[in-house]
Design a protein around this motif. Sequence first.
Motif, PDB file in Angstrom:
ATOM      1  N   VAL A   5       0.862  -1.179   0.000  1.00  0.00           N
ATOM      2  CA  VAL A   5       0.000   0.000   0.000  1.00  0.00           C
ATOM      3  C   VAL A   5       0.897   1.228   0.000  1.00  0.00           C
ATOM      4  CG1 VAL A   5      -1.702   1.348   1.289  1.00  0.00           C
ATOM      5  CG2 VAL A   5      -1.909  -1.144   1.174  1.00  0.00           C
ATOM      6  N   ALA A   6       0.690   2.091  -0.994  1.00  0.00           N
ATOM      7  CA  ALA A   6       1.415   3.356  -1.071  1.00  0.00           C
ATOM      8  C   ALA A   6       0.469   4.454  -0.596  1.00  0.00           C
ATOM      9  CB  ALA A   6       1.881   3.622  -2.498  1.00  0.00           C
ATOM     10  N   ALA A   7       0.746   5.013   0.561  1.00  0.00           N
ATOM     11  CA  ALA A   7      -0.174   5.975   1.170  1.00  0.00           C
ATOM     12  C   ALA A   7       0.577   6.861   2.140  1.00  0.00           C
ATOM     13  CB  ALA A   7      -1.308   5.244   1.888  1.00  0.00           C
ATOM     14  N   THR A   8      -0.041   7.971   2.479  1.00  0.00           N
ATOM     15  CA  THR A   8       0.566   8.901   3.434  1.00  0.00           C
ATOM     16  C   THR A   8      -0.370   9.263   4.576  1.00  0.00           C
ATOM     17  OG1 THR A   8       2.060   9.789   1.751  1.00  0.00           O
ATOM     18  CG2 THR A   8       1.645  11.177   3.674  1.00  0.00           C
ATOM     19  N   PRO A   9      -1.640   9.665   4.318  1.00  0.00           N
ATOM     20  CA  PRO A   9      -2.496  10.170   5.398  1.00  0.00           C
ATOM     21  C   PRO A   9      -3.189   9.079   6.204  1.00  0.00           C
ATOM     22  CG  PRO A   9      -3.655  10.318   3.320  1.00  0.00           C
ATOM     23  CD  PRO A   9      -2.293   9.770   2.995  1.00  0.00           C
ATOM     24  N   ALA A  10      -3.781   9.502   7.317  1.00  0.00           N
ATOM     25  CA  ALA A  10      -4.457   8.575   8.231  1.00  0.00           C
ATOM     26  C   ALA A  10      -5.689   7.930   7.613  1.00  0.00           C
ATOM     27  CB  ALA A  10      -4.846   9.315   9.514  1.00  0.00           C
ATOM     28  N   VAL A  11      -6.252   8.520   6.551  1.00  0.00           N
ATOM     29  CA  VAL A  11      -7.438   7.924   5.934  1.00  0.00           C
ATOM     30  C   VAL A  11      -7.149   6.549   5.331  1.00  0.00           C
ATOM     31  CG1 VAL A  11      -8.647  10.081   5.479  1.00  0.00           C
ATOM     32  CG2 VAL A  11      -6.992   9.215   3.804  1.00  0.00           C
ATOM     33  N   ALA A  12      -5.883   6.211   5.168  1.00  0.00           N
ATOM     34  CA  ALA A  12      -5.531   4.887   4.638  1.00  0.00           C
ATOM     35  C   ALA A  12      -5.601   3.800   5.703  1.00  0.00           C
ATOM     36  CB  ALA A  12      -4.117   4.921   4.046  1.00  0.00           C
ATOM     37  N   PRO A 153     -25.158  17.534   4.756  1.00  0.00           N
ATOM     38  CA  PRO A 153     -24.882  18.941   4.443  1.00  0.00           C
ATOM     39  C   PRO A 153     -24.137  19.684   5.548  1.00  0.00           C
ATOM     40  CG  PRO A 153     -27.204  18.621   4.950  1.00  0.00           C
ATOM     41  CD  PRO A 153     -26.599  17.254   4.844  1.00  0.00           C
ATOM     42  N   ASP A 154     -24.068  19.120   6.739  1.00  0.00           N
ATOM     43  CA  ASP A 154     -23.354  19.765   7.838  1.00  0.00           C
ATOM     44  C   ASP A 154     -21.958  19.186   8.066  1.00  0.00           C
ATOM     45  OD1 ASP A 154     -25.430  21.570   8.548  1.00  0.00           O
ATOM     46  OD2 ASP A 154     -26.478  19.951   9.575  1.00  0.00           O
ATOM     47  N   ALA A 155     -21.550  18.226   7.258  1.00  0.00           N
ATOM     48  CA  ALA A 155     -20.264  17.561   7.459  1.00  0.00           C
ATOM     49  C   ALA A 155     -19.110  18.467   7.050  1.00  0.00           C
ATOM     50  CB  ALA A 155     -20.206  16.265   6.665  1.00  0.00           C
ATOM     51  N   THR A 156     -18.056  18.446   7.851  1.00  0.00           N
ATOM     52  CA  THR A 156     -16.807  19.099   7.464  1.00  0.00           C
ATOM     53  C   THR A 156     -15.963  18.114   6.659  1.00  0.00           C
ATOM     54  OG1 THR A 156     -15.585  18.377   9.423  1.00  0.00           O
ATOM     55  CG2 THR A 156     -16.839  20.434   9.608  1.00  0.00           C
ATOM     56  N   SER A 157     -14.923  18.627   6.032  1.00  0.00           N
ATOM     57  CA  SER A 157     -14.033  17.737   5.284  1.00  0.00           C
ATOM     58  C   SER A 157     -13.434  16.674   6.195  1.00  0.00           C
ATOM     59  CB  SER A 157     -12.925  18.543   4.609  1.00  0.00           C
ATOM     60  OG  SER A 157     -13.437  19.295   3.543  1.00  0.00           O
ATOM     61  N   ALA A 158     -13.019  17.074   7.392  1.00  0.00           N
ATOM     62  CA  ALA A 158     -12.420  16.114   8.323  1.00  0.00           C
ATOM     63  C   ALA A 158     -13.394  14.995   8.653  1.00  0.00           C
ATOM     64  CB  ALA A 158     -11.983  16.831   9.601  1.00  0.00           C
ATOM     65  N   GLN A 159     -14.647  15.334   8.892  1.00  0.00           N
ATOM     66  CA  GLN A 159     -15.655  14.323   9.225  1.00  0.00           C
ATOM     67  C   GLN A 159     -15.946  13.413   8.034  1.00  0.00           C
ATOM     68  OE1 GLN A 159     -18.634  17.130  10.429  1.00  0.00           O
ATOM     69  NE2 GLN A 159     -18.106  16.994  12.608  1.00  0.00           N
ATOM     70  N   LEU A 160     -16.041  13.995   6.846  1.00  0.00           N
ATOM     71  CA  LEU A 160     -16.355  13.192   5.665  1.00  0.00           C
ATOM     72  C   LEU A 160     -15.199  12.267   5.305  1.00  0.00           C
ATOM     73  CD1 LEU A 160     -18.360  12.454   3.508  1.00  0.00           C
ATOM     74  CD2 LEU A 160     -17.578  14.423   2.159  1.00  0.00           C
ATOM     75  N   PHE A 161     -13.980  12.709   5.487  1.00  0.00           N
ATOM     76  CA  PHE A 161     -12.823  11.839   5.254  1.00  0.00           C
ATOM     77  C   PHE A 161     -12.915  10.575   6.116  1.00  0.00           C
ATOM     78  CE2 PHE A 161     -10.107  15.216   3.233  1.00  0.00           C
ATOM     79  CZ  PHE A 161      -9.700  14.459   2.151  1.00  0.00           C
ATOM     80  N   GLU A 162     -13.293  10.733   7.370  1.00  0.00           N
ATOM     81  CA  GLU A 162     -13.410   9.585   8.268  1.00  0.00           C
ATOM     82  C   GLU A 162     -14.475   8.605   7.779  1.00  0.00           C
ATOM     83  OE1 GLU A 162     -14.052  10.748  12.279  1.00  0.00           O
ATOM     84  OE2 GLU A 162     -12.136  11.804  12.477  1.00  0.00           O
ATOM     85  N   VAL A 163     -15.603   9.135   7.332  1.00  0.00           N
ATOM     86  CA  VAL A 163     -16.689   8.283   6.837  1.00  0.00           C
ATOM     87  C   VAL A 163     -16.247   7.537   5.578  1.00  0.00           C
ATOM     88  CG1 VAL A 163     -19.018   8.300   5.849  1.00  0.00           C
ATOM     89  CG2 VAL A 163     -18.504   9.714   7.855  1.00  0.00           C
ATOM     90  N   LEU A 164     -15.634   8.247   4.647  1.00  0.00           N
ATOM     91  CA  LEU A 164     -15.242   7.633   3.380  1.00  0.00           C
ATOM     92  C   LEU A 164     -14.092   6.649   3.558  1.00  0.00           C
ATOM     93  CD1 LEU A 164     -15.489  10.687   0.949  1.00  0.00           C
ATOM     94  CD2 LEU A 164     -17.172   8.889   1.372  1.00  0.00           C
ATOM     95  N   ALA A 165     -13.230   6.895   4.534  1.00  0.00           N
ATOM     96  CA  ALA A 165     -12.140   5.949   4.804  1.00  0.00           C
ATOM     97  C   ALA A 165     -12.693   4.584   5.187  1.00  0.00           C
ATOM     98  CB  ALA A 165     -11.241   6.500   5.906  1.00  0.00           C
ATOM     99  N   GLU A 166     -13.760   4.568   5.985  1.00  0.00           N
ATOM    100  CA  GLU A 166     -14.403   3.303   6.356  1.00  0.00           C
ATOM    101  C   GLU A 166     -15.184   2.719   5.185  1.00  0.00           C
ATOM    102  OE1 GLU A 166     -14.062   1.639   9.124  1.00  0.00           O
ATOM    103  OE2 GLU A 166     -12.893   3.126  10.236  1.00  0.00           O
TER     104      GLU A 166
END
Length: 301
Positions: A5-12, A153-166
Amino acid sequence: MRIAVAATPAVAIPTLNALLQSEHELIYVITRPDAPAGRGQTMQSSPVAQWGESNGVKVLKPDSTTSLGEVVMDLDLVITIGYGTLIPLSVLQIPRYGFINLHFSLLPRWRGAAPVQRAIEAGDGVTGVTVFALDAGMDTGPVYACAQIALDPDATSAQLFEVLAELGIAPVLETLELIASGQSPVAQSNEGATRAYKLSKEEGKISWSSSANEIKRKINAFNPSPGAWSSFRGQVIKINRVISSSEKVPAGALLLANKSIYIGTSTQALELIEVTPAGKAAMPATSWANGARITSDDVML
């Protein structure tokens, strides 16, 4: 299957955890070299490097695409998740099954560096993840799998990243099964394609003459980085969180009422919830307003 796996951020990390428990062999993780971070600019390893060290997985930090090509020679497949480096086609073709990418949008919408932020800023009603084979283009490769969700519609980028990571775990595992069974990906359409350009600090400046909905989306999209901001008494102030209100206030003007602080837009006012004043930590907007002794003459520019 021998995988890296080639990755950098925590979303991986959710996908990494799933791969570690799967039948596939996670040979190593590939991540960016250590870089200076924080106010002290001390050298810091990436979240993925820290995960590898904690889980007994070998960590490689190639400093060039040439070095990357050398470390993927004995692999069946490489999965990229926010790796942060453009990989030339000559390297993409080295592993037996090439490279696949977990992308945080429903391609071809939001090809590029900031798909999560651009989806929020645009007010998209749905979003999701796409797993596709990397090719020479910018997120243009053929698609193996995807998953879709409604965008809060109230999600921040940080919150949406967590959801999409899962959300991305199942499509990645599904893709591995498809590859193992010899199934080919489906060509990606260019119809409806949009570009998700990287966010800049300058772009984060709020125009209070825009509508409340437009401003709210920008604030959520730019949270946490690079941040949406305005100018107050000649200094930059970051606006971290707002909620809609029914108050009517002139654009940019501030109103203290009902133990809350509101700011005007071209439509209804927004209630300020959290701000970061210049040189200070994030704080409740009411605490900032009380400390700043807001008057009826104060405006944000």
